[in-house]
Design a protein around this motif. Structure first.
Motif, short mmCIF file in Angstrom:
data_model
loop_
_atom_site.label_atom_id
_atom_site.label_comp_id
_atom_site.label_asym_id
_atom_site.label_seq_id
_atom_site.Cartn_x
_atom_site.Cartn_y
_atom_site.Cartn_z
N ASN A 87 0.83 -1.21 0.00
CA ASN A 87 0.00 0.00 0.00
C ASN A 87 0.86 1.26 0.00
OD1 ASN A 87 -2.35 -1.51 0.05
ND2 ASN A 87 -2.62 -1.35 2.26
N THR A 88 1.93 1.25 0.79
CA THR A 88 2.83 2.41 0.83
C THR A 88 3.48 2.63 -0.51
OG1 THR A 88 3.29 1.97 3.17
CG2 THR A 88 4.81 3.42 2.00
N THR A 89 3.93 1.55 -1.16
CA THR A 89 4.55 1.67 -2.48
C THR A 89 3.56 2.17 -3.51
OG1 THR A 89 6.03 -0.17 -1.91
CG2 THR A 89 5.85 0.43 -4.23
N ALA A 90 2.34 1.60 -3.50
CA ALA A 90 1.32 2.06 -4.46
C ALA A 90 0.96 3.52 -4.23
CB ALA A 90 0.07 1.18 -4.33
N PHE A 91 0.84 3.91 -2.96
CA PHE A 91 0.56 5.30 -2.63
C PHE A 91 1.67 6.21 -3.16
CE2 PHE A 91 0.97 8.92 0.26
CZ PHE A 91 -0.32 9.42 0.27
N THR A 92 2.91 5.81 -2.96
CA THR A 92 4.05 6.62 -3.43
C THR A 92 4.07 6.72 -4.94
OG1 THR A 92 5.33 5.91 -1.49
CG2 THR A 92 6.56 6.83 -3.35
N GLY A 167 -15.57 0.78 1.00
CA GLY A 167 -15.02 0.18 -0.21
C GLY A 167 -13.51 0.34 -0.25
N SER A 168 -12.81 -0.75 -0.52
CA SER A 168 -11.34 -0.72 -0.47
C SER A 168 -10.76 0.26 -1.49
CB SER A 168 -10.78 -2.12 -0.72
OG SER A 168 -11.23 -3.03 0.25
N GLY A 169 -11.16 0.12 -2.74
CA GLY A 169 -10.64 1.00 -3.78
C GLY A 169 -11.03 2.45 -3.58
N ALA A 170 -12.28 2.67 -3.17
CA ALA A 170 -12.75 4.04 -2.95
C ALA A 170 -12.02 4.69 -1.78
CB ALA A 170 -14.25 4.04 -2.71
N ALA A 171 -11.79 3.93 -0.71
CA ALA A 171 -11.08 4.48 0.45
C ALA A 171 -9.66 4.87 0.08
CB ALA A 171 -11.08 3.46 1.59
N PHE A 172 -9.00 4.00 -0.67
CA PHE A 172 -7.62 4.31 -1.10
C PHE A 172 -7.62 5.54 -2.01
CE2 PHE A 172 -3.61 3.77 -3.33
CZ PHE A 172 -2.76 3.34 -2.31
N ILE A 246 -3.06 11.83 7.36
CA ILE A 246 -4.23 11.80 6.47
C ILE A 246 -4.88 10.42 6.49
CG2 ILE A 246 -4.91 11.89 4.05
CD1 ILE A 246 -3.09 14.23 3.66
N VAL A 247 -4.06 9.37 6.44
CA VAL A 247 -4.61 8.01 6.47
C VAL A 247 -5.29 7.73 7.81
CG1 VAL A 247 -4.03 5.55 6.33
CG2 VAL A 247 -2.88 7.19 4.82
N PHE A 248 -4.64 8.13 8.89
CA PHE A 248 -5.17 7.85 10.24
C PHE A 248 -6.51 8.53 10.46
CE2 PHE A 248 -5.37 8.55 14.85
CZ PHE A 248 -5.19 7.25 15.30
N VAL A 249 -6.64 9.78 10.03
CA VAL A 249 -7.88 10.51 10.27
C VAL A 249 -8.95 10.12 9.26
CG1 VAL A 249 -8.92 12.82 10.28
CG2 VAL A 249 -6.67 12.46 11.31
N LEU A 250 -8.58 9.92 8.02
CA LEU A 250 -9.56 9.72 6.96
C LEU A 250 -10.12 8.30 6.96
CD1 LEU A 250 -10.74 11.53 4.76
CD2 LEU A 250 -9.05 10.63 3.18
N THR A 251 -9.26 7.30 7.10
CA THR A 251 -9.73 5.91 6.99
C THR A 251 -9.30 5.04 8.16
OG1 THR A 251 -7.77 5.19 5.75
CG2 THR A 251 -9.62 6.07 4.48
N GLY A 252 -8.30 5.48 8.94
CA GLY A 252 -7.81 4.64 10.02
C GLY A 252 -7.12 3.37 9.56
#
Length: 309
Positions: A87-92, A167-172, A246-252
């Protein structure tokens, strides 16, 4: 007699010059000492402490016991660690080029005659004036699937609502979009400073040679912004590897760990599970990855400069 005096003067000059250089070096160290002290106190000492903890087996109570490389061996078989790393790599990979490209496009527009440039600039710079947590809270107002502004707009025009949290894709995607809004303004400012440092005579010469807008951008603007691009690439990749607020607040990190990244996983391991040793090992791996990328990019850029020179 004259030659001897000349040789003596030459020897005296060679002795005086090193003393002068040593004096300048001492002055430089005195001026750098406060910064070096703070850097060592708040960066290097915690890094050493984190590495020591990563070699221990801890449970959150009392001092840990030495475990060697057991925590690092656990990482190899930890599926959640590999999911967070992916996930970190895809985000980057998504955020870094998109934020830089959008920042460059915005800088080019703001560097030209654009109506309402002040408003446009303010919208892009606004996230820089607030913290990442505040930006994520604004993202919640937009992307909340129960009361978010975006879903209400979609439903008002007859489109189905999007499951931004379940939704996994929508959350990401929501994490990526909020991050882009937060990072584009900074990239735009750096690129805008670089563009304003390019002399207009270069573009005039390109026009005289028959270069069009795209040719000027591709063969003139982009190469001359190489230093800015290198600087932003390093900063954006390091930020993307360290993304947390951002990840912690938005989706945890949810749903079902779809947005879990290395820092959120380390946080949960260290503060929820109370396994500080394992969390420190995750942090050390993150540090090594960021340093390795920075070193590769620095060597690549230096090699390119040497070849170009």
């Amino acid at each position: 007699m004259t030659q001897a005096a000349s040789r003596a003067a030459a020897r005296g000059g060679t002795r005086a010059r090193p003393r002068h250089i040593r004096g300048e070096a001492r002055a430089a160290y005195v001026l750098l000492a406060p910064n070096l002290l703070l850097l060592g106190l708040f960066v290097f000492v915690p890094l050493v402490g984190a590495f020591v903890i990563s070699l221990q087996r801890t449970d959150g109570f009392g001092s840990g016991t030495f475990a060697g490389l057991d925590n690092y061996a656990r990482l190899l078989g930890d599926g959640l660690f590999w999911r967070s790393l992916i996930n970190t790599t895809a985000f980057t990979v998504l955020v870094t080029p998109l934020s830089m490209a959008l920042g460059l496009g915005a800088a080019v527009l703001l560097n030209s005659v654009l109506p309402a440039r002040g408003v446009f600039r303010s919208v892009l710079i606004l996230p820089m004036a607030i913290s990442g947590v505040a930006t994520a809270l604004l993202g919640v107002l937009v992307f909340d699937e129960n009361s978010g502004v975006l879903d209400k707009l979609l439903q008002s025009v007859g489109l189905p609502a999007v499951s931004w949290q379940s939704g996994s894709g929508a959350a990401f995607s929501s994490v990526v979009l909020v991050t882009l809004w937060w990072r584009v303004g900074f990239n735009m400012l750096i690129y805008l400073a670089g563009l304003q440092g390019i002399g207009p005579d270069l573009y005039e010469a390109a026009v005289l040679d028959g270069a069009g807008r795209w040719q000027q951008f591709r063969h003139l603007t982009v190469p001359l912004l190489g230093a800015s691009t290198f600087f932003l690439l390093i900063l954006n990749v390091i930020y993307s590897f360290q993304v947390f607020d951002i990840v912690f607040v938005l989706t945890g990190g949810g749903p079902r760990n779809a947005t879990s990244v290395l820092v959120t996983y380390a946080y949960e391991t260290g503060f929820d599970t109370r396994d500080q040793g394992y969390a420190a090992a995750i942090g050390m791996v993150l540090l090594v990855l960021a340093m390795a990328f920075t070193l590769v990019q620095w060597r690549t850029n230096r090699s390119r400069d040497e070849v170009g020179g």
